[in-house]
Motif scaffolding. Structure first.
Motif, PDB file in Angstrom:
ATOM      1  N   GLU A   1       7.933  -5.163  17.634  1.00 24.14           N
ATOM      2  CA  GLU A   1       7.453  -6.540  17.552  1.00 24.14           C
ATOM      3  C   GLU A   1       7.446  -7.038  16.110  1.00 24.14           C
ATOM      4  OE1 GLU A   1       2.691  -6.709  17.275  1.00 24.14           O
ATOM      5  OE2 GLU A   1       3.392  -5.659  19.056  1.00 24.14           O
ATOM      6  N   ALA A   2       7.546  -6.141  15.140  1.00 22.21           N
ATOM      7  CA  ALA A   2       7.559  -6.507  13.716  1.00 22.21           C
ATOM      8  C   ALA A   2       8.037  -5.282  12.948  1.00 22.21           C
ATOM      9  CB  ALA A   2       6.166  -6.943  13.247  1.00 22.21           C
ATOM     10  N   ASN A   3       8.071  -5.409  11.640  1.00 26.48           N
ATOM     11  CA  ASN A   3       8.488  -4.298  10.783  1.00 26.48           C
ATOM     12  C   ASN A   3       7.517  -4.118   9.635  1.00 26.48           C
ATOM     13  OD1 ASN A   3      11.409  -5.464  11.804  1.00 26.48           O
ATOM     14  ND2 ASN A   3      11.332  -3.238  11.670  1.00 26.48           N
ATOM     15  N   LEU A   4       7.575  -2.946   9.005  1.00 28.88           N
ATOM     16  CA  LEU A   4       6.797  -2.643   7.814  1.00 28.88           C
ATOM     17  C   LEU A   4       7.737  -2.519   6.627  1.00 28.88           C
ATOM     18  CD1 LEU A   4       4.351   0.070   9.192  1.00 28.88           C
ATOM     19  CD2 LEU A   4       4.133  -2.415   9.254  1.00 28.88           C
ATOM     20  N   ASP A   5       7.203  -2.765   5.441  1.00 29.75           N
ATOM     21  CA  ASP A   5       8.027  -2.657   4.243  1.00 29.75           C
ATOM     22  C   ASP A   5       7.395  -1.687   3.262  1.00 29.75           C
ATOM     23  OD1 ASP A   5      10.224  -3.106   2.721  1.00 29.75           O
ATOM     24  OD2 ASP A   5       9.862  -5.244   2.385  1.00 29.75           O
ATOM     25  N   LEU A   6       8.255  -1.163   2.377  1.00 30.24           N
ATOM     26  CA  LEU A   6       7.853  -0.115   1.443  1.00 30.24           C
ATOM     27  C   LEU A   6       8.587  -0.316   0.130  1.00 30.24           C
ATOM     28  CD1 LEU A   6       6.728   2.757   0.691  1.00 30.24           C
ATOM     29  CD2 LEU A   6       8.744   3.687   1.857  1.00 30.24           C
ATOM     30  N   VAL A   7       7.830  -0.316  -0.971  1.00 29.40           N
ATOM     31  CA  VAL A   7       8.398  -0.370  -2.316  1.00 29.40           C
ATOM     32  C   VAL A   7       7.711   0.710  -3.138  1.00 29.40           C
ATOM     33  CG1 VAL A   7       8.645  -1.736  -4.422  1.00 29.40           C
ATOM     34  CG2 VAL A   7       8.894  -2.838  -2.196  1.00 29.40           C
ATOM     35  N   VAL A   8       8.480   1.459  -3.918  1.00 29.30           N
ATOM     36  CA  VAL A   8       7.914   2.474  -4.800  1.00 29.30           C
ATOM     37  C   VAL A   8       8.189   2.080  -6.239  1.00 29.30           C
ATOM     38  CG1 VAL A   8       7.964   4.891  -5.513  1.00 29.30           C
ATOM     39  CG2 VAL A   8       8.174   4.299  -3.090  1.00 29.30           C
TER      40      VAL A   8
ATOM     41  N   TRP B   1       3.879   0.999  -2.408  1.00 36.46           N
ATOM     42  CA  TRP B   1       3.251  -0.216  -1.895  1.00 36.46           C
ATOM     43  C   TRP B   1       3.701  -0.391  -0.455  1.00 36.46           C
ATOM     44  CZ3 TRP B   1      -0.226  -2.781  -4.956  1.00 36.46           C
ATOM     45  CH2 TRP B   1      -0.242  -2.408  -6.317  1.00 36.46           C
ATOM     46  N   VAL B   2       2.732  -0.414   0.455  1.00 38.32           N
ATOM     47  CA  VAL B   2       2.985  -0.303   1.891  1.00 38.32           C
ATOM     48  C   VAL B   2       2.392  -1.504   2.605  1.00 38.32           C
ATOM     49  CG1 VAL B   2       2.400   1.044   3.951  1.00 38.32           C
ATOM     50  CG2 VAL B   2       3.003   2.222   1.816  1.00 38.32           C
ATOM     51  N   SER B   3       3.206  -2.185   3.401  1.00 38.90           N
ATOM     52  CA  SER B   3       2.665  -3.281   4.214  1.00 38.90           C
ATOM     53  C   SER B   3       2.239  -2.750   5.577  1.00 38.90           C
ATOM     54  CB  SER B   3       3.697  -4.398   4.390  1.00 38.90           C
ATOM     55  OG  SER B   3       4.771  -3.977   5.209  1.00 38.90           O
ATOM     56  N   SER B   4       1.154  -3.312   6.125  1.00 40.37           N
ATOM     57  CA  SER B   4       0.670  -2.962   7.453  1.00 40.37           C
ATOM     58  C   SER B   4       0.554  -4.243   8.265  1.00 40.37           C
ATOM     59  CB  SER B   4      -0.679  -2.253   7.385  1.00 40.37           C
ATOM     60  OG  SER B   4      -1.164  -1.990   8.689  1.00 40.37           O
ATOM     61  N   HIS B   5       1.477  -4.439   9.183  1.00 37.54           N
ATOM     62  CA  HIS B   5       1.519  -5.682   9.959  1.00 37.54           C
ATOM     63  C   HIS B   5       0.270  -5.854  10.817  1.00 37.54           C
ATOM     64  CE1 HIS B   5       3.231  -8.924  12.388  1.00 37.54           C
ATOM     65  NE2 HIS B   5       2.832  -8.252  13.446  1.00 37.54           N
ATOM     66  N   ARG B   6      -0.134  -4.815  11.528  1.00 38.12           N
ATOM     67  CA  ARG B   6      -1.274  -4.958  12.428  1.00 38.12           C
ATOM     68  C   ARG B   6      -2.568  -5.255  11.680  1.00 38.12           C
ATOM     69  NH1 ARG B   6       0.178  -4.088  17.488  1.00 38.12           N
ATOM     70  NH2 ARG B   6       1.748  -2.527  18.043  1.00 38.12           N
TER      71      ARG B   6
END
Length: 218
Positions: free
Chosen positions: A189-196, A202-207
């Protein structure tokens, strides 16, 4: 809106836009252009970033997702067909792998291999980019989504939690798992993103509608 939008990073002002097709999803910069996957139009779209104009379209089939640059072309994760595509930016020739897994998604290059997350299969693959064949399989439970190469390691973000997973690429095995919460996986239903950057993930949490900053294990 079927658009690619250019934003001034200093002011956050929109400085241009161009219609690229239905369902624009993955975007990357390579070979002097911006490339966008229009997943519902089944095209990889080439955009001149100065003129904000479409200069080329490559048919890749619907349900492709993400695109990254490689040493010899663009690599596209074709979520619906379970394949990875390599696109020659000069000739527009498309090379398609065999079916590799269910739902290939995130991609990153490390040490000459293309690492790919297979979200529904709880699997990360390492591919030979020349032959698009599998060199390593690494089980990663929890719906692996984004992947980056950093500090000599392969770092994966699994949706369940989310959970930060570090892979030793030489051993092709997981060396650490760091659950950040107990949120369920996203079921596409969505995605998460990650940058180091600077040793921090750095981590996104959609929920949870939040971003985590997590030090990578040494």
């Amino acid at each position: 809106d079927k658009k690619l939008v250019r934003v001034d990073p200093a002011t956050s002002a929109v400085t241009g836009s161009v219609e690229v097709g239905r369902g624009p999803e993955g975007v990357t910069v390579a070979y002097g252009s911006v490339w966008v996957v229009a997943q519902d139009s089944g095209q990889l779209v080439r955009v001149d970033p100065q003129r904000m104009a479409v200069t080329d379209r490559v048919d890749i089939g619907v349900t492709a997702r993400l695109v990254i640059p490689g040493p010899d072309g663009l690599y596209v994760a074709h979520y619906g067909s379970g394949a990875i595509l390599r696109v020659d930016p000069a000739t527009k020739a498309v090379t398609r792998s065999a079916t590799l897994c269910s739902g290939p998604q995130g991609m990153a290059f490390h040490a000459g291999l293309l690492w790919v997350t297979c979200t529904p299969d709880d699997l990360v693959l390492a591919l030979d980019p020349a032959t698009l064949t599998i060199r390593h399989r690494v089980p990663v439970p929890g719906s692996p989504d984004s992947v980056v190469a950093a500090d000599g390691r392969v770092v994966v973000l699994a949706e369940q939690g989310p959970t930060l997973v570090v892979i030793d690429p030489a051993a092709a095995s997981v060396t650490s798992r760091a659950p950040l919460s107990d949120a369920a996986a996203l079921d596409d239903e969505a995605n998460l993103d990650l940058v180091v950057a600077g040793g921090t993930a750095w981590v996104s949490s959609h929920r949870q509608a939040r971003v985590y900053a997590v030090p990578l294990p040494r």
